[in-house]
Design a protein around this motif. Structure first.
Motif, PDB file in Angstrom:
ATOM      1  N   LYS A  24       0.859  -1.239   0.024  1.00 13.08           N
ATOM      2  CA  LYS A  24      -0.045  -0.114   0.053  1.00 13.08           C
ATOM      3  C   LYS A  24       0.914   1.039  -0.129  1.00 13.08           C
ATOM      4  N   LYS A  25       1.784   1.097  -0.663  1.00  9.57           N
ATOM      5  CA  LYS A  25       2.618   2.416  -0.975  1.00  9.57           C
ATOM      6  C   LYS A  25       2.745   2.910  -2.119  1.00  9.57           C
ATOM      7  N   ASN A  43       3.154   6.184   1.932  1.00 12.82           N
ATOM      8  CA  ASN A  43       1.978   5.476   2.211  1.00 12.82           C
ATOM      9  C   ASN A  43       0.927   5.935   1.127  1.00 12.82           C
ATOM     10  N   ALA A  44       0.072   5.317   0.268  1.00 17.72           N
ATOM     11  CA  ALA A  44      -0.676   5.379  -0.685  1.00 17.72           C
ATOM     12  C   ALA A  44      -1.766   6.414   0.041  1.00 17.72           C
ATOM     13  N   LYS A  45      -2.118   6.401   1.176  1.00 14.09           N
ATOM     14  CA  LYS A  45      -3.167   7.253   1.708  1.00 14.09           C
ATOM     15  C   LYS A  45      -2.686   8.666   1.806  1.00 14.09           C
ATOM     16  N   SER A  46      -1.553   8.683   2.354  1.00 15.62           N
ATOM     17  CA  SER A  46      -0.746  10.227   2.223  1.00 15.62           C
ATOM     18  C   SER A  46      -0.941  10.699   0.951  1.00 15.62           C
ATOM     19  N   TRP A  47      -0.396   9.784  -0.096  1.00 22.90           N
ATOM     20  CA  TRP A  47      -0.387  10.388  -1.204  1.00 22.90           C
ATOM     21  C   TRP A  47      -1.745  11.034  -1.916  1.00 22.90           C
ATOM     22  N   ARG A  48      -2.800  10.277  -1.705  1.00 21.83           N
ATOM     23  CA  ARG A  48      -4.143  10.474  -2.341  1.00 21.83           C
ATOM     24  C   ARG A  48      -4.408  11.800  -1.435  1.00 21.83           C
ATOM     25  N   LYS A  49      -4.045  12.038  -0.227  1.00 23.18           N
ATOM     26  CA  LYS A  49      -4.527  13.239   0.618  1.00 23.18           C
ATOM     27  C   LYS A  49      -3.739  14.484  -0.081  1.00 23.18           C
ATOM     28  N   GLU A  51      -2.755  14.676  -3.213  1.00 24.41           N
ATOM     29  CA  GLU A  51      -3.250  14.966  -4.459  1.00 24.41           C
ATOM     30  C   GLU A  51      -4.468  16.004  -4.111  1.00 24.41           C
ATOM     31  N   THR A  52      -5.420  15.655  -3.380  1.00 25.65           N
ATOM     32  CA  THR A  52      -6.610  16.293  -2.916  1.00 25.65           C
ATOM     33  C   THR A  52      -6.182  17.838  -2.446  1.00 25.65           C
TER      34      THR A  52
END
Length: 107
Positions: A24-25, A43-49, A51-52
């Motif tokens: 998940k990275k 971390n993929a979740k940090s990346w999505r945040k 991008e937002t």
């Protein structure tokens, strides 16, 4: 004597290209002004945040920070990397010195 080596790579204008990685990275690579390539697993979740935030902020800057890792063919790894996007706020113009002196004299 022991020392810590930490690094922060700053960027703005556009997000670097991210490629999916294991656990998940996402893997992100940034090249600095000297041509040194820094590669980090985020971390993929940090990346999505990130991008937002980058799409919501009119003017922004970003930073990837972590421990300086192993040397690679073109640069270095950034270990335990984190990512932050900051909104750049417009600076308020400073009042002219003459206006400030005139206002101080008027009171």
């Amino acid at each position: 004597m022991q020392a810590k080596s930490e690094v922060t790579i700053k960027f703005s204008g556009e997000l670097p290209t991210a490629t999916p990685a294991a656990n998940k990275k996402v893997e992100v690579s940034l090249t600095d002004q000297n041509g040194i390539v820094f590669t980090a697993l985020i971390n993929a979740k940090s990346w999505r945040k990130a991008e937002t935030n980058a799409s919501e902020f009119a003017d922004w800057a970003g930073a990837i920070s972590g421990k300086l890792g192993q040397r690679t063919k073109n640069g270095f790894e950034v270990v335990d990397a984190g990512l932050q996007i900051f909104e750049k706020k417009a600076k308020e113009p400073k009042p002219d010195a003459e206006v400030a002196v005139a206002e101080a004299g008027a009171s």
